[in-house]
Design a protein around this motif. Structure first.
Motif, mmCIF file in Angstrom:
data_model
loop_
_atom_site.group_PDB
_atom_site.id
_atom_site.type_symbol
_atom_site.label_atom_id
_atom_site.label_comp_id
_atom_site.label_asym_id
_atom_site.label_seq_id
_atom_site.Cartn_x
_atom_site.Cartn_y
_atom_site.Cartn_z
ATOM 1 N N ILE A 168 76.507 -23.211 8.504
ATOM 2 C CA ILE A 168 75.306 -23.960 8.138
ATOM 3 C C ILE A 168 75.069 -25.115 9.104
ATOM 4 O O ILE A 168 73.917 -25.433 9.447
ATOM 5 C CB ILE A 168 75.414 -24.424 6.672
ATOM 6 C CG1 ILE A 168 75.032 -23.253 5.759
ATOM 7 C CG2 ILE A 168 74.550 -25.643 6.388
ATOM 8 C CD1 ILE A 168 74.998 -23.557 4.301
ATOM 9 N N LEU A 169 76.137 -25.758 9.554
ATOM 10 C CA LEU A 169 75.976 -26.798 10.575
ATOM 11 C C LEU A 169 75.371 -26.205 11.846
ATOM 12 O O LEU A 169 74.481 -26.802 12.473
ATOM 13 C CB LEU A 169 77.324 -27.449 10.887
ATOM 14 C CG LEU A 169 77.744 -28.638 10.023
ATOM 15 C CD1 LEU A 169 79.145 -29.103 10.405
ATOM 16 C CD2 LEU A 169 76.746 -29.783 10.159
ATOM 17 N N ARG A 170 75.837 -25.030 12.224
ATOM 18 C CA ARG A 170 75.288 -24.375 13.420
ATOM 19 C C ARG A 170 73.816 -24.020 13.195
ATOM 20 O O ARG A 170 72.998 -24.131 14.117
ATOM 21 C CB ARG A 170 76.086 -23.122 13.749
ATOM 22 C CG ARG A 170 77.483 -23.401 14.298
ATOM 23 C CD ARG A 170 78.245 -22.115 14.571
ATOM 24 N NE ARG A 170 77.551 -21.284 15.546
ATOM 25 C CZ ARG A 170 77.882 -20.022 15.801
ATOM 26 N NH1 ARG A 170 78.884 -19.439 15.142
ATOM 27 N NH2 ARG A 170 77.220 -19.327 16.705
ATOM 28 N N LEU A 171 73.478 -23.585 11.977
ATOM 29 C CA LEU A 171 72.083 -23.266 11.665
ATOM 30 C C LEU A 171 71.209 -24.508 11.796
ATOM 31 O O LEU A 171 70.132 -24.461 12.393
ATOM 32 C CB LEU A 171 71.985 -22.692 10.251
ATOM 33 C CG LEU A 171 70.562 -22.433 9.732
ATOM 34 C CD1 LEU A 171 69.916 -21.281 10.508
ATOM 35 C CD2 LEU A 171 70.580 -22.118 8.238
ATOM 36 N N LEU A 187 59.496 -34.252 8.300
ATOM 37 C CA LEU A 187 59.483 -33.347 9.450
ATOM 38 C C LEU A 187 60.458 -32.197 9.247
ATOM 39 O O LEU A 187 60.135 -31.041 9.522
ATOM 40 C CB LEU A 187 59.823 -34.117 10.730
ATOM 41 C CG LEU A 187 59.797 -33.316 12.036
ATOM 42 C CD1 LEU A 187 59.311 -34.174 13.192
ATOM 43 C CD2 LEU A 187 61.172 -32.748 12.386
ATOM 44 N N ILE A 188 61.667 -32.512 8.783
ATOM 45 C CA ILE A 188 62.665 -31.458 8.552
ATOM 46 C C ILE A 188 62.124 -30.425 7.567
ATOM 47 O O ILE A 188 62.258 -29.214 7.763
ATOM 48 C CB ILE A 188 63.982 -32.078 8.038
ATOM 49 C CG1 ILE A 188 64.644 -32.925 9.132
ATOM 50 C CG2 ILE A 188 64.946 -30.980 7.582
ATOM 51 C CD1 ILE A 188 65.769 -33.801 8.629
ATOM 52 N N ARG A 235 69.366 -24.537 3.333
ATOM 53 C CA ARG A 235 70.601 -24.577 4.120
ATOM 54 C C ARG A 235 70.534 -25.633 5.221
ATOM 55 O O ARG A 235 71.539 -26.273 5.536
ATOM 56 C CB ARG A 235 70.884 -23.193 4.711
ATOM 57 C CG ARG A 235 71.414 -22.198 3.677
ATOM 58 C CD ARG A 235 71.563 -20.804 4.266
ATOM 59 N NE ARG A 235 70.271 -20.195 4.517
ATOM 60 C CZ ARG A 235 70.080 -19.107 5.262
ATOM 61 N NH1 ARG A 235 71.124 -18.524 5.839
ATOM 62 N NH2 ARG A 235 68.884 -18.597 5.436
ATOM 63 N N VAL A 236 69.357 -25.849 5.777
ATOM 64 C CA VAL A 236 69.213 -26.916 6.773
ATOM 65 C C VAL A 236 69.401 -28.281 6.111
ATOM 66 O O VAL A 236 70.035 -29.181 6.682
ATOM 67 C CB VAL A 236 67.845 -26.810 7.481
ATOM 68 C CG1 VAL A 236 67.583 -28.053 8.333
ATOM 69 C CG2 VAL A 236 67.796 -25.555 8.353
#
Length: 624
Positions: A218-221, A359-360, A371-372
């Motif tokens: 999830i961090l990579r995503l 924005l996110i 997940r982000v």
């Protein structure tokens, strides 16, 4: 355009139950956590160092964010968000029953278990909390909704902290705290029952119960999103780094530098929280009800300036045998400067954090949003842990004072945000546009709702000044690709803005055929990608304030790309500093009132150069 206050959302069923649910959750977190800390420090007979136990409380609350945020992100995608929130709030009641038993039995380990449970509750609730907003709110409501959530969260934190202090001040604290935490948990569940249906974004998602593997995935995503989103995650977490340092040091700062008692700590926390709430509320007005990331650099500048001022105004406060209460502190003029600095940090913190959250949410795919947000929560927890380590290193190892720590992190803020704005120049570009439209000009918008929310279209407008593109780009919610004369495109400073915004430089066919052909090729690519393209068909700035003849370039664009055309007009720019009026002056038309008007969309067949010129002239009217 009709506008409504963001507070109108509090009257909407699609927002109010959720808002009350999250507010009560934040309130309960802080009642329980602060009551536990005060019990350890003043009420319970404990073996060992009380300071270590207090730090253990912080660890137990933040550890679940590392362990379970990834799981919360998966839950937020796979399950209906309204049902998931209700399940989490039911779990909160069970957790608070354990915590209540701990207080009634003076059992510290039950309290620790409940604290870990509340951290888990918050870790699971965070991803669904922020991912449900874009589903429940319209695009123009997203900033206002986030502002209300941030305001409510910080005021709930403040109310919980103060409420815990009041309940813990007496001898019969245990039944009071036990009753309060269970009652608030029950109220939160009842409020959650009013949340409307919010369908699962990705019900086919296969859950991965390996928390370490999934946390890394999830961090990579999150960090693998487009730069504007991934660096917003970093900026968001950096804000919590700063916030954790300020909030952690406030009690010691009040005692050692203001020579105050616990009421002074409460006063400073109140001012800080009110500042965050005020800044959050002002975001919607300053952003024009759209996701305006230009406020992020503005907020960053304010955080640095007021952090430096707080360092500057600290020291030299009169000391006496008995600690000052809050009224005694306020009797000294220097205290008002300190409180003003803390209020400024809070206000500009609101300007910084609300657009980043919006924005996110706005730029993340619905099937990845929860997940982000989970990745964001993991990063937040990591940065808060790093902030604690950094504080220890600076205060204990390097021997800095607390005001000097504030100085260091204010300077670090410059470095961190310079990195973010360098990687994503859109932040700086939008800031320059926002600054222009809120300083030299007061811009009124009419009919901009006629511009489609998605899909390709061409905007055509009269050309009055060197900053026409900036004013239009700052008004339209969607990104706009401008076509402009290449010599204007090359102007210093403005070139950075134009280049970052994907502007297309164009020259006359006889002036530079390569630039001319490349411009039409790029325009076609933008329109085929479903974007907005804005052109100034006059081909040059007006020399007398009147609309010049529209050139045939628009006909070529529509022949190759038959898309809707929206005529627009700028009113009131002639005579301003950036126009070619011979009688202009820098101060003669400072803060000019101008209007941007959009007309009814035309089909490609209706949009001949002559017809468009007539439409734009009618929209502009007599006001040059």
């Amino acid at each position: 355009m009709t506008t409504h206050s963001q507070f109108a959302l509090l009257g909407k069923k699609r927002f109010l139950p959720f808002f009350v649910t999250q507010l009560l959750g934040a309130f309960n977190d802080n009642i329980f956590k602060q009551s536990l800390i005060l019990a350890i420090l003043f009420k319970l007979s404990v073996a060992g160092d009380r300071t270590v136990l207090v730090n253990l409380c912080a660890l137990l609350f933040i550890l679940p964010f590392f362990l379970f945020s990834a799981l919360g992100g998966q839950f937020g995608e796979k399950f209906a968000k309204d049902a998931l929130i209700r399940a989490i709030k039911l779990a909160e009641i069970v957790i608070m029953l354990v915590g209540a038993a701990g207080f009634l039995l003076n059992n510290l380990w039950l309290m620790f278990l409940a604290l870990f449970g509340m951290g888990t509750h918050s870790a699971l609730f965070g991803p669904v909390k922020y991912s449900i907003l874009p589903a429940a709110l319209r695009e123009e409501e997203l900033v206002g909704g986030n502002a209300l959530v941030e305001m409510g969260t910080f005021l709930a934190i403040l109310a919980g902290t103060i409420g815990a202090g009041i309940m813990m001040s007496g001898q019969a604290y245990a039944p009071l705290v036990a009753t309060a935490i269970v009652a608030v948990a029950c109220a939160g569940y009842l409020a959650s029952r009013g949340i409307p249906r919010a369908a699962a974004a990705l019900p086919s998602l296969r859950l991965d119960w390996n928390i370490f593997r999934q946390s890394w995935a999830i961090l990579r995503l999150g960090l693998g999103q487009r730069p504007a989103v991934s660096r917003s995650l970093v900026g968001n977490s950096w804000f919590w780094f700063l916030g954790a340092i300020y909030l952690t040091q406030i009690p010691a700062y009040a005692k050692e530098w203001l020579h105050g008692d616990e009421t002074v700590v409460t006063l400073i926390l109140t001012v800080f929280s009110v500042g965050i709430a005020l800044g959050s509320m002002l975001c919607e007005r300053l952003s024009g009800r759209k996701v305006e990331i230009g406020l992020v650099p503005f907020g960053s500048i304010g955080l640095t300036v007021f952090g430096l001022l707080l360092w500057w105004h600290s020291g030299g406060f009169p000391q006496q045998a008995v600690a000052h209460d809050w009224l005694a502190v306020l009797s000294h003029g220097q205290a008002w400067w300190v409180l003003g600095d803390i209020l400024g940090i809070g206000v500009f913190g609101g300007f910084y954090i609300v657009p980043l959250y919006a924005l996110i949410q706005a730029r993340t795919a619905e099937s990845e949003r929860a997940r982000v947000i989970a990745a964001n929560n993991i990063l937040n927890a990591l940065f808060m842990v790093i902030s604690a380590i950094a504080s220890i290193l600076f205060l204990s190892v390097a021997g800095l004072s607390i005001p000097q720590l504030f100085l260091v992190v204010s300077l670090m803020n410059i470095a961190v945000n310079s990195y973010i704005f360098k990687i994503v120049p859109e932040f700086t570009m939008r800031f320059l546009i926002w600054l222009l439209s809120h300083s030299m000009y007061r811009v009124e918008h009419r009919g901009l709702e006629r511009i489609p929310d998605e899909g390709a279209a061409v905007l055509v407008c009269n050309h009055v000044s060197f900053v026409d593109a900036l004013l239009i780009g700052g008004a339209v919610r969607r990104p706009v690709r401008f076509v402009m004369y290449y010599k204007i495109y090359q102007l210093p400073v403005l070139n950075f803005v134009f280049r970052t915004a994907g502007t297309v430089p164009i020259a006359g066919r006889s002036e530079d055929l390569l630039i001319y052909d490349a411009a039409f090729k790029q325009i076609g690519e933008y329109l085929r990608a479903g974007e907005l393209v804005c052109i100034f068909p006059e081909g040059k700035l007006t020399g007398d304030g009147e609309i010049d003849e529209f050139k045939s370039g628009i006909a070529r664009i529509l022949e190759e790309n038959p898309v809707p055309v929206i005529p627009m007009a700028l009113q009131g720019l002639w005579g301003s500093f950036f126009s070619r009026d011979p009688g202009k002056g820098l101060f003669r038309r400072l803060w000019s009132r101008i209007t941007l008007v959009a007309g009814t969309p035309l089909t490609p067949e209706q949009a001949s150069p002559l017809a468009l010129q007539a439409q734009v002239a009618e929209l502009r009217g007599r006001m040059r």
